[in-house]
Design a protein around this motif. Structure first.
Motif, PDB file in Angstrom:
ATOM      1  N   VAL A   2       0.803  -1.204   0.000  1.00  0.00           N
ATOM      2  CA  VAL A   2       0.000   0.000   0.000  1.00  0.00           C
ATOM      3  C   VAL A   2       0.846   1.270   0.000  1.00  0.00           C
ATOM      4  O   VAL A   2       0.532   2.235  -0.674  1.00  0.00           O
ATOM      5  N   LYS A 100     -10.554  -2.303  -1.243  1.00  0.00           N
ATOM      6  CA  LYS A 100      -9.701  -2.919  -0.230  1.00  0.00           C
ATOM      7  C   LYS A 100      -8.432  -3.385  -0.924  1.00  0.00           C
ATOM      8  O   LYS A 100      -8.470  -4.211  -1.833  1.00  0.00           O
ATOM      9  N   SER A 102      -4.510  -4.635   0.118  1.00  0.00           N
ATOM     10  CA  SER A 102      -3.595  -5.053   1.201  1.00  0.00           C
ATOM     11  C   SER A 102      -4.195  -4.808   2.582  1.00  0.00           C
ATOM     12  O   SER A 102      -3.567  -4.195   3.441  1.00  0.00           O
ATOM     13  N   GLU A 103      -5.410  -5.275   2.782  1.00  0.00           N
ATOM     14  CA  GLU A 103      -6.101  -5.181   4.071  1.00  0.00           C
ATOM     15  C   GLU A 103      -6.414  -3.749   4.506  1.00  0.00           C
ATOM     16  O   GLU A 103      -6.766  -3.510   5.660  1.00  0.00           O
ATOM     17  N   ARG A 104      -6.294  -2.789   3.605  1.00  0.00           N
ATOM     18  CA  ARG A 104      -6.612  -1.400   3.914  1.00  0.00           C
ATOM     19  C   ARG A 104      -7.678  -0.922   2.933  1.00  0.00           C
ATOM     20  O   ARG A 104      -7.623  -1.267   1.747  1.00  0.00           O
ATOM     21  N   ASP A 135     -11.431   5.784   6.283  1.00  0.00           N
ATOM     22  CA  ASP A 135     -10.037   5.453   6.587  1.00  0.00           C
ATOM     23  C   ASP A 135      -9.100   6.374   5.795  1.00  0.00           C
ATOM     24  O   ASP A 135      -8.459   7.250   6.346  1.00  0.00           O
ATOM     25  N   THR A 136      -9.023   6.183   4.490  1.00  0.00           N
ATOM     26  CA  THR A 136      -8.193   7.018   3.622  1.00  0.00           C
ATOM     27  C   THR A 136      -9.000   7.376   2.386  1.00  0.00           C
ATOM     28  O   THR A 136      -9.444   6.496   1.654  1.00  0.00           O
TER      29      THR A 136
END
Length: 171
Positions: A2, A100, A102-104, A135-136
């Motif tokens: 990420v 989603k 890499s788990e983000r 989140d982002t």
């Protein structure tokens, strides 16, 4: 990974010519860009299958008309991701997508704003963004805004859209 994501935003001024579209796709592939925010694509539903085949991966479309508007997100074919949620403007003005990677989770917002003074567009879009992951958030595109005519504009109409939104709402 990420932290190594590469992004680009590009106003295409139409991608109906296959040579122009292939040149853009080749540029993005050559520079190993993970996610591309493309505006003013002039795409329509009939283009989707062929353009995705040319790209070789996922494209999230918001179609306009064959001569105006349109937004899409190009996602690098080798990027592992999952689309969690999306909101597509039926008029080719924006795409909101939670991806989603890499788990983000990333909220991606691709914009091609109207080229007329329309504060309601931005207020409505701001409200829609709040319904997505927080989140982002990455917002990119063509806002069709001019804050400083001397620095930011050459030619065209001498008018601007003054937002009543705080600048922090878009950072």
């Amino acid at each position: 990974m990420v932290s190594d994501l590469t992004l680009i935003s590009f106003n295409a001024r139409g991608l109906r010519q296959s040579k122009k579209r292939r040149q853009l796709f080749a540029y993005i592939h050559r520079h190993n860009i993970d996610i591309s925010f493309i505006q003013e694509t002039h795409s329509c539903i009939a283009d989707m299958k062929y353009w995705m085949h040319e790209w070789g991966g996922t494209i999230i479309f918001s179609h306009g008309l064959t001569g105006s508007r349109g937004v899409f997100l190009l996602i690098k074919p080798s990027l592992t991701f999952e689309i969690i949620k999306k909101d597509i403007c039926p008029h080719g003005r924006f795409i909101l997508a939670d991806l989603k990677i890499s788990e983000r989770i990333f909220t991606l917002v691709g914009i091609y704003a109207p080229n007329v003074d329309d504060p309601n567009f931005f207020h409505s879009l701001s409200h829609r963004i709040t319904n997505f992951c927080d989140d982002t958030t990455i917002i990119a595109g063509d806002f069709n805004l001019v804050f400083n005519f001397e620095l930011d504009k050459k030619g065209g109409n001498l008018r601007t859209l003054i937002l009543k939104l705080g600048i922090n709402a878009w950072i």
